[in-house]
Design an enzyme around this catalytic site. Structure first.
Site, PDB file in Angstrom:
ATOM      1  N   SER A 142       0.866  -1.179   0.000  1.00  0.00           N
ATOM      2  CA  SER A 142       0.000   0.000   0.000  1.00  0.00           C
ATOM      3  C   SER A 142       0.901   1.227   0.000  1.00  0.00           C
ATOM      4  O   SER A 142       2.103   1.122   0.289  1.00  0.00           O
ATOM      5  CB  SER A 142      -0.852  -0.020   1.275  1.00  0.00           C
ATOM      6  N   TYR A 155      -2.278  -1.336  10.370  1.00  0.00           N
ATOM      7  CA  TYR A 155      -2.204  -1.459   8.897  1.00  0.00           C
ATOM      8  C   TYR A 155      -0.849  -0.958   8.384  1.00  0.00           C
ATOM      9  O   TYR A 155      -0.192  -1.618   7.581  1.00  0.00           O
ATOM     10  CB  TYR A 155      -3.349  -0.654   8.293  1.00  0.00           C
TER      11      TYR A 155
END
Ligand code: NAD
Length: 260
Positions: A142, A155
């Site tokens: 990401s 995350y």
């Protein structure tokens, strides 16, 4: 046909980015295993992809945090199709909360899905790749593999961790023909992101429109979302790359949100 007869496993492929990658790989001639927690959606995706491109597909009910489930799924693929050429470790979820309110159980769940999942699926496919002297492993990182945002401690930690795992496997697997790379998307409007919009609005005390325009797209060059098709193209590029020159890398596809 850039992946003709290649055996590909995509985790989290019943939805969003994984589903688009499964379509893209099948359209390039690959045999695709759709591995997902959601059995019905995985079967539906496998049937639709088979009908659309005429390639072999397989639905695998797999929780990527379970060593047995991962090993059983990979064994079923090898039994049916002989080997594994490409793994896309993509399954993921999002939980947002400020760190002082972040439940330890949620932290562990996030690290398990993103990091244990990448480790277990890689560990299961690598012996087959070593045996044939080739293979491509992709992790779904990401922008949060390179940068941080509020509310995303677990995350961001997990997505940064994937870079380390990919680089290690690249070094270990290089002499045996196995490449490992990380795709780093910006925001894509999948169910994972749709769920976050109201959650972030509440936590940050701003409107949902502001979450989109400021938090999600504020640093892009054109205030546009990245799309599942964009990421499927990047996943094809990495999977079909013709030599081992491209390994241990991470590629940002985020409308310029982060540049390096
Ligand atoms: P999504 O919610 O559309 O799809 C995720 C899929 O993973 C679902 O089908 C779900 O059933 C499956 N899954 C969840 N937990 C699982 C488990 N334990 N085992 C097996 N399957 C499991 O989400 P998405 O947006 O397509 O996200 C896919 C990946 O892309 C995730 O790793 C996510 O972090 C990453 N990512 C997404 C974005 C984005 O903006 N959507 C951006 C960067 C990275």
């Amino acid at each position: 046909m850039k992946l003709k007869d290649k055996v590909c496993i995509v985790t989290g492929a019943a939805s969003g980015l994984g589903l688009a990658i499964a379509h893209k790989y099948a359209s390039e001639g690959a045999k695709v295993a759709i591995a997902d927690l959601n059995a019905d959606a995985a079967q539906k995706a496998a049937d639709e992809i088979k009908d659309a491109y005429g390639t072999d597909t397989k639905a695998l009910v797999m929780d990527v945090t379970s060593e047995d489930a991962v090993n059983d799924g990979v064994a079923a693929v090898v039994e049916a199709w002989g080997t594994v050429d490409v793994l896309v470790s993509n399954a993921g979820i999002q939980i947002v909360n400020p760190i002082e309110e972040f439940k330890f159980s949620d932290w562990k769940k996030m690290l398990a899905i993103h990091l244990d999942g990448a480790f277990l699926t890689s560990k299961a496919v690598i012996p087959h790749m070593y045996k044939q002297g080739s293979g491509a492993i992709l992790f779904m990182g990401s922008v949060h593999s390179k940068d941080a945002s509020k509310l995303k401690s677990a995350y961001v930690t997990a997505k940064h961790g994937l870079l380390g795992l990919a680089r290690t496997i690249a070094r270990e697997g290089g002499p045996k023909g196995v490449r490992t790379n990380v795709i780093c998307p910006g925001f894509v409007r999948t169910p994972l992101v749709e769920k976050q919009i109201p959650e972030q609005a509440k936590e940050l005390g701003i409107s949902e429109d502001e979450v989109i325009s400021k938090v999600m797209l504020g640093n892009t060059v054109d205030t546009e979302f990245t799309t599942v098709e964009d990421i499927a193209e990047v996943a094809l590029f990495f999977a079909a790359f013709p030599s081992n020159a491209l390994t241990g890398q991470s590629l940002l596809a985020s409308h310029g949100w982060v540049m390096e």
